[in-house]
Design a protein around this motif. Structure first.
Motif, short mmCIF file in Angstrom:
data_model
loop_
_atom_site.label_atom_id
_atom_site.label_comp_id
_atom_site.label_asym_id
_atom_site.label_seq_id
_atom_site.Cartn_x
_atom_site.Cartn_y
_atom_site.Cartn_z
N ASP A 106 0.86 -1.18 0.00
CA ASP A 106 0.00 0.00 0.00
C ASP A 106 0.90 1.24 0.00
O ASP A 106 1.55 1.52 1.00
N PRO A 107 0.96 1.99 -1.10
CA PRO A 107 1.84 3.16 -1.16
C PRO A 107 1.53 4.20 -0.08
O PRO A 107 2.45 4.84 0.45
N ASP A 108 0.26 4.35 0.26
CA ASP A 108 -0.11 5.31 1.29
C ASP A 108 0.45 4.90 2.66
O ASP A 108 1.00 5.72 3.40
N ALA A 109 0.31 3.61 2.98
CA ALA A 109 0.87 3.11 4.25
C ALA A 109 2.39 3.21 4.24
O ALA A 109 3.00 3.55 5.27
N VAL A 124 13.97 0.51 3.47
CA VAL A 124 13.56 -0.82 3.00
C VAL A 124 13.09 -1.67 4.17
O VAL A 124 12.02 -2.29 4.13
N GLU A 125 13.88 -1.66 5.25
CA GLU A 125 13.53 -2.46 6.42
C GLU A 125 12.27 -1.95 7.10
O GLU A 125 11.36 -2.72 7.42
N HIS A 126 12.18 -0.65 7.30
CA HIS A 126 11.05 -0.07 8.03
C HIS A 126 9.74 -0.17 7.24
O HIS A 126 8.68 -0.41 7.82
N LEU A 127 9.82 0.05 5.94
CA LEU A 127 8.62 0.02 5.11
C LEU A 127 8.23 -1.41 4.74
O LEU A 127 7.08 -1.66 4.38
N GLY A 128 9.20 -2.32 4.79
CA GLY A 128 8.92 -3.69 4.37
C GLY A 128 8.68 -3.78 2.88
O GLY A 128 7.90 -4.62 2.41
N VAL A 129 9.34 -2.89 2.13
CA VAL A 129 9.15 -2.80 0.69
C VAL A 129 10.54 -2.87 0.05
O VAL A 129 11.49 -2.28 0.57
N GLY A 130 10.65 -3.54 -1.05
CA GLY A 130 11.92 -3.65 -1.75
C GLY A 130 12.41 -2.31 -2.27
O GLY A 130 11.62 -1.41 -2.59
N ARG A 131 13.72 -2.18 -2.34
CA ARG A 131 14.36 -0.95 -2.81
C ARG A 131 13.83 -0.54 -4.20
O ARG A 131 13.51 0.62 -4.42
N ALA A 132 13.73 -1.50 -5.11
CA ALA A 132 13.27 -1.19 -6.48
C ALA A 132 11.83 -0.66 -6.45
O ALA A 132 11.48 0.25 -7.19
N TYR A 152 11.90 2.99 -5.22
CA TYR A 152 12.33 3.88 -6.30
C TYR A 152 11.24 4.03 -7.35
O TYR A 152 10.98 5.14 -7.82
N ALA A 153 10.59 2.93 -7.73
CA ALA A 153 9.57 2.98 -8.76
C ALA A 153 8.35 3.79 -8.33
O ALA A 153 7.71 4.46 -9.14
N THR A 154 8.03 3.73 -7.04
CA THR A 154 6.82 4.39 -6.55
C THR A 154 7.08 5.83 -6.10
O THR A 154 6.27 6.72 -6.37
N PHE A 155 8.20 6.06 -5.42
CA PHE A 155 8.43 7.36 -4.79
C PHE A 155 9.63 8.12 -5.34
O PHE A 155 9.78 9.30 -5.04
N GLY A 156 10.47 7.47 -6.10
CA GLY A 156 11.70 8.10 -6.54
C GLY A 156 12.82 7.82 -5.56
O GLY A 156 12.76 6.87 -4.78
N ASN A 157 13.84 8.66 -5.56
CA ASN A 157 14.98 8.44 -4.67
C ASN A 157 14.65 8.87 -3.23
O ASN A 157 13.53 9.31 -2.94
N ALA A 163 6.98 12.77 1.90
CA ALA A 163 6.60 12.61 3.32
C ALA A 163 6.33 13.97 3.95
O ALA A 163 5.38 14.13 4.72
N LEU A 164 7.14 14.96 3.62
CA LEU A 164 6.92 16.32 4.13
C LEU A 164 5.58 16.86 3.65
O LEU A 164 4.82 17.45 4.43
N ALA A 165 5.26 16.64 2.38
CA ALA A 165 3.97 17.09 1.84
C ALA A 165 2.82 16.41 2.58
O ALA A 165 1.81 17.04 2.89
N ARG A 166 2.96 15.12 2.86
CA ARG A 166 1.92 14.39 3.60
C ARG A 166 1.74 15.00 5.00
O ARG A 166 0.64 15.19 5.47
N TYR A 167 2.85 15.28 5.67
CA TYR A 167 2.82 15.88 7.00
C TYR A 167 2.07 17.23 6.96
O TYR A 167 1.22 17.50 7.81
N GLU A 168 2.38 18.03 5.96
CA GLU A 168 1.78 19.36 5.85
C GLU A 168 0.27 19.29 5.60
O GLU A 168 -0.45 20.21 6.00
N GLN A 169 -0.20 18.25 4.95
CA GLN A 169 -1.63 18.13 4.65
C GLN A 169 -2.48 18.18 5.91
O GLN A 169 -3.60 18.66 5.87
N GLY A 170 -1.95 17.68 7.01
CA GLY A 170 -2.74 17.66 8.24
C GLY A 170 -2.62 18.91 9.08
O GLY A 170 -3.37 19.08 10.04
N LEU A 171 -1.70 19.81 8.74
CA LEU A 171 -1.46 20.97 9.59
C LEU A 171 -2.45 22.11 9.39
O LEU A 171 -3.10 22.55 10.33
#
Length: 194
Positions: free
Chosen positions: A8-11, A34-42, A45-50, A58-66
């Motif tokens: 789940d990209p949102d999670a 990779v370890e914390h998200l439980g998602v492979g490196r590739a 990169y494919a979903t979020f970039g570098n 993540a910063l944009a997500r944080y700001e959405q709630g402020l």
């Protein structure tokens, strides 16, 4: 045929936000993500970039709630100054509370860590602070128009002072567990509204 994402990209974005917020940008490696998200490196990169692009998302997500919460708190019908006072006192309490003190504010953390050398991060921080300043200015201008704030007080200058105070409390609170320091600073600033 394209493969469907097995996560789940949102999670994953929320998990990345939590890790960056707790550890900072530089102290968080791609291996940590990779370890914390439980998602492979590739997949990251494919979903979020570098890593930097993921951090900015993540910063944009944080700001959405402020801003929506802040607008709701300061736009209530009735007197305007109680909302401003409550906001400043809430920041003071949060800055010295053990559960949130060590993380601080993700925007403020970004300002300290990335903004000096990352123009995209600096622009996002500045935009966030402009929004906070605008909300405070609008609320204080309403307070002055309704006679809550003395006519000689400059709503824009007060909004800027409160912005700097609020962000400063987030920084000082990360290193100092003394709630009296925060409370005294907040009350002295609020005395300027009388």
């Amino acid at each position: 045929m394209a493969r469907t994402k097995e996560f789940d990209p949102d999670a994953a974005l929320r998990a990345a936000l939590e890790l960056f917020w707790r550890r900072g940008y530089e102290a968080t490696s791609m291996s940590d993500l990779v370890e914390h998200l439980g998602v492979g490196r590739a997949s990251i990169y494919a979903t979020f970039g570098n890593k930097r692009e993921l951090y900015l998302k993540a910063l944009a997500r944080y700001e959405q709630g402020l801003l929506p919460d802040l607008l709701a708190d300061l736009s209530r019908p009735g007197p305007a100054l109680p909302g401003v006072r409550a906001l400043v006192r809430r920041y003071a309490a949060e800055a010295s509370a053990d559960d949130s003190r060590l993380h601080g504010c993700f925007v403020t953390n970004t300002a300290a860590e990335l903004a000096p050398h990352d123009t995209d991060a600096a622009r996002r921080v500045e935009r966030n602070w402009d929004q906070l300043e605008t909300v405070l200015h609008t609320t204080l201008a309403r307070a002055r128009a309704e006679g809550e704030l003395p006519a000689g007080r400059d709503p824009l200058a007060l909004a800027r002072m409160l912005l700097v105070l609020l962000q400063g409390m987030r920084v000082v609170g990360k290193a100092s567990p003394d709630p009296a320091r925060m409370r005294d600073a907040a009350e002295q600033a609020l005395a300027l509204l009388d």
